[in-house]
Design a protein around this motif. Structure first.
Motif, PDB file in Angstrom:
ATOM      1  N   TYR A   1       0.838  -1.209   0.000  1.00 59.34           N
ATOM      2  CA  TYR A   1       0.000   0.000   0.000  1.00 59.34           C
ATOM      3  C   TYR A   1       0.868   1.252   0.000  1.00 59.34           C
ATOM      4  CZ  TYR A   1      -3.204   3.604   1.577  1.00 59.34           C
ATOM      5  OH  TYR A   1      -3.925   4.754   1.688  1.00 59.34           O
ATOM      6  N   ILE A   2       1.872   1.281   0.873  1.00 64.04           N
ATOM      7  CA  ILE A   2       2.748   2.458   0.973  1.00 64.04           C
ATOM      8  C   ILE A   2       3.523   2.666  -0.322  1.00 64.04           C
ATOM      9  CG2 ILE A   2       4.823   3.316   2.136  1.00 64.04           C
ATOM     10  CD1 ILE A   2       3.680   2.056   4.721  1.00 64.04           C
ATOM     11  N   ALA A   3       4.038   1.583  -0.920  1.00 58.41           N
ATOM     12  CA  ALA A   3       4.812   1.700  -2.155  1.00 58.41           C
ATOM     13  C   ALA A   3       3.966   2.224  -3.311  1.00 58.41           C
ATOM     14  CB  ALA A   3       5.411   0.348  -2.519  1.00 58.41           C
ATOM     15  N   GLN A   4       2.676   1.889  -3.328  1.00 56.22           N
ATOM     16  CA  GLN A   4       1.821   2.319  -4.426  1.00 56.22           C
ATOM     17  C   GLN A   4       1.288   3.735  -4.247  1.00 56.22           C
ATOM     18  OE1 GLN A   4      -1.251  -0.628  -4.746  1.00 56.22           O
ATOM     19  NE2 GLN A   4       0.038  -2.054  -5.868  1.00 56.22           N
ATOM     20  N   ASN A   5       1.121   4.170  -3.012  1.00 56.19           N
ATOM     21  CA  ASN A   5       0.436   5.435  -2.762  1.00 56.19           C
ATOM     22  C   ASN A   5       1.337   6.580  -2.315  1.00 56.19           C
ATOM     23  OD1 ASN A   5      -2.258   4.560  -3.366  1.00 56.19           O
ATOM     24  ND2 ASN A   5      -2.146   3.340  -1.512  1.00 56.19           N
ATOM     25  N   TYR A   6       2.586   6.302  -2.045  1.00 54.91           N
ATOM     26  CA  TYR A   6       3.503   7.341  -1.609  1.00 54.91           C
ATOM     27  C   TYR A   6       4.755   7.303  -2.472  1.00 54.91           C
ATOM     28  CZ  TYR A   6       0.478   7.692   2.446  1.00 54.91           C
ATOM     29  OH  TYR A   6      -0.595   7.864   3.249  1.00 54.91           O
ATOM     30  N   ASN A   7       5.484   8.406  -2.480  1.00 52.02           N
ATOM     31  CA  ASN A   7       6.698   8.523  -3.283  1.00 52.02           C
ATOM     32  C   ASN A   7       7.866   7.906  -2.515  1.00 52.02           C
ATOM     33  OD1 ASN A   7       8.508   9.213  -5.221  1.00 52.02           O
ATOM     34  ND2 ASN A   7       8.587  11.381  -4.698  1.00 52.02           N
ATOM     35  N   VAL A   8       8.016   6.611  -2.619  1.00 49.66           N
ATOM     36  CA  VAL A   8       9.079   5.881  -1.933  1.00 49.66           C
ATOM     37  C   VAL A   8      10.268   5.781  -2.886  1.00 49.66           C
ATOM     38  CG1 VAL A   8       9.688   3.713  -0.809  1.00 49.66           C
ATOM     39  CG2 VAL A   8       7.350   4.574  -0.658  1.00 49.66           C
ATOM     40  N   PRO A   9      11.466   6.184  -2.441  1.00 50.80           N
ATOM     41  CA  PRO A   9      12.618   6.122  -3.344  1.00 50.80           C
ATOM     42  C   PRO A   9      13.012   4.686  -3.661  1.00 50.80           C
ATOM     43  CG  PRO A   9      13.319   6.711  -1.142  1.00 50.80           C
ATOM     44  CD  PRO A   9      11.827   6.695  -1.130  1.00 50.80           C
ATOM     45  N   ASN A  10      13.578   4.503  -4.849  1.00 49.24           N
ATOM     46  CA  ASN A  10      14.067   3.200  -5.261  1.00 49.24           C
ATOM     47  C   ASN A  10      15.439   3.005  -4.616  1.00 49.24           C
ATOM     48  OD1 ASN A  10      15.006   0.922  -6.523  1.00 49.24           O
ATOM     49  ND2 ASN A  10      14.287   1.514  -8.546  1.00 49.24           N
ATOM     50  N   ILE A  11      15.513   2.110  -3.636  1.00 47.69           N
ATOM     51  CA  ILE A  11      16.727   1.921  -2.858  1.00 47.69           C
ATOM     52  C   ILE A  11      17.874   1.405  -3.730  1.00 47.69           C
ATOM     53  CG2 ILE A  11      17.731   0.662  -0.908  1.00 47.69           C
ATOM     54  CD1 ILE A  11      15.752   2.857  -0.125  1.00 47.69           C
ATOM     55  N   LYS A  12      17.572   0.552  -4.696  1.00 50.13           N
ATOM     56  CA  LYS A  12      18.618  -0.008  -5.556  1.00 50.13           C
ATOM     57  C   LYS A  12      19.310   1.101  -6.356  1.00 50.13           C
ATOM     58  CE  LYS A  12      19.112  -4.181  -8.236  1.00 50.13           C
ATOM     59  NZ  LYS A  12      18.410  -5.246  -8.957  1.00 50.13           N
ATOM     60  N   LYS A  13      18.523   2.001  -6.940  1.00 49.31           N
ATOM     61  CA  LYS A  13      19.102   3.112  -7.706  1.00 49.31           C
ATOM     62  C   LYS A  13      19.870   4.053  -6.785  1.00 49.31           C
ATOM     63  CE  LYS A  13      15.840   3.510 -11.536  1.00 49.31           C
ATOM     64  NZ  LYS A  13      14.840   4.396 -12.161  1.00 49.31           N
ATOM     65  N   LEU A  14      19.324   4.305  -5.603  1.00 48.82           N
ATOM     66  CA  LEU A  14      19.968   5.199  -4.651  1.00 48.82           C
ATOM     67  C   LEU A  14      21.325   4.649  -4.222  1.00 48.82           C
ATOM     68  CD1 LEU A  14      19.719   7.730  -2.846  1.00 48.82           C
ATOM     69  CD2 LEU A  14      18.631   6.271  -1.145  1.00 48.82           C
ATOM     70  N   MET A  15      21.399   3.368  -3.927  1.00 47.18           N
ATOM     71  CA  MET A  15      22.662   2.765  -3.505  1.00 47.18           C
ATOM     72  C   MET A  15      23.680   2.741  -4.642  1.00 47.18           C
ATOM     73  SD  MET A  15      22.461   2.322  -0.374  1.00 47.18           S
ATOM     74  CE  MET A  15      24.031   1.525  -0.172  1.00 47.18           C
ATOM     75  N   ARG A  16      23.235   2.487  -5.862  1.00 47.46           N
ATOM     76  CA  ARG A  16      24.167   2.499  -7.006  1.00 47.46           C
ATOM     77  C   ARG A  16      24.756   3.890  -7.217  1.00 47.46           C
ATOM     78  NH1 ARG A  16      21.289  -1.387 -11.516  1.00 47.46           N
ATOM     79  NH2 ARG A  16      21.769  -3.329 -10.446  1.00 47.46           N
ATOM     80  N   SER A  17      23.922   4.933  -7.093  1.00 41.77           N
ATOM     81  CA  SER A  17      24.438   6.287  -7.280  1.00 41.77           C
ATOM     82  C   SER A  17      25.392   6.665  -6.153  1.00 41.77           C
ATOM     83  CB  SER A  17      23.291   7.290  -7.387  1.00 41.77           C
ATOM     84  OG  SER A  17      22.621   7.435  -6.154  1.00 41.77           O
ATOM     85  N   LEU A  18      25.081   6.244  -4.920  1.00 41.29           N
ATOM     86  CA  LEU A  18      25.975   6.539  -3.805  1.00 41.29           C
ATOM     87  C   LEU A  18      27.302   5.799  -3.943  1.00 41.29           C
ATOM     88  CD1 LEU A  18      23.515   6.532  -0.766  1.00 41.29           C
ATOM     89  CD2 LEU A  18      24.641   8.494  -1.823  1.00 41.29           C
ATOM     90  N   MET A  19      27.259   4.551  -4.412  1.00 40.84           N
ATOM     91  CA  MET A  19      28.503   3.802  -4.603  1.00 40.84           C
ATOM     92  C   MET A  19      29.346   4.427  -5.721  1.00 40.84           C
ATOM     93  SD  MET A  19      28.771   1.553  -2.334  1.00 40.84           S
ATOM     94  CE  MET A  19      30.113   0.588  -2.978  1.00 40.84           C
ATOM     95  N   GLY A  20      28.689   4.914  -6.773  1.00 45.98           N
ATOM     96  CA  GLY A  20      29.407   5.598  -7.849  1.00 45.98           C
ATOM     97  C   GLY A  20      30.098   6.850  -7.348  1.00 45.98           C
ATOM     98  N   ARG A  21      29.386   7.617  -6.527  1.00 46.80           N
ATOM     99  CA  ARG A  21      29.985   8.827  -5.964  1.00 46.80           C
ATOM    100  C   ARG A  21      31.141   8.489  -5.035  1.00 46.80           C
ATOM    101  NH1 ARG A  21      24.585  12.278  -4.467  1.00 46.80           N
ATOM    102  NH2 ARG A  21      23.878  12.588  -6.599  1.00 46.80           N
ATOM    103  N   ALA A  22      30.986   7.419  -4.249  1.00 45.52           N
ATOM    104  CA  ALA A  22      32.060   7.010  -3.339  1.00 45.52           C
ATOM    105  C   ALA A  22      33.297   6.596  -4.123  1.00 45.52           C
ATOM    106  CB  ALA A  22      31.578   5.876  -2.449  1.00 45.52           C
ATOM    107  N   LYS A  23      33.113   5.891  -5.235  1.00 46.02           N
ATOM    108  CA  LYS A  23      34.258   5.487  -6.062  1.00 46.02           C
ATOM    109  C   LYS A  23      34.945   6.707  -6.673  1.00 46.02           C
ATOM    110  CE  LYS A  23      32.714   0.858  -7.171  1.00 46.02           C
ATOM    111  NZ  LYS A  23      32.266  -0.076  -8.204  1.00 46.02           N
TER     112      LYS A  23
END
Length: 59
Positions: free
Chosen positions: A19-41
């Protein structure tokens, strides 16, 4: 009784998560972690000591 209680808790938690995933703007954790790992590298590469890529320990 424990099995039934755990199963009901799991189903309620799953339903609430869907319900929460469909009705609220929940960030995509997989994309968020990939971007953070790219920045860390990138940050790691910018602070890396210059060298020829070989360490003295591996001679």
């Amino acid at each position: 009784m424990g099995f039934f209680q755990n199963t009901v808790s799991l189903l309620i938690g799953t339903g609430c998560g869907i319900y929460i995933a469909q009705n609220y703007n929940v960030p995509n954790i997989k994309k968020l972690m990939r971007s953070l790992m790219g920045r860390a590298k990138e940050l790691e590469e910018s602070y890396k000591k210059p060298g020829d890529g070989k360490s003295k320990d591996h001679e």
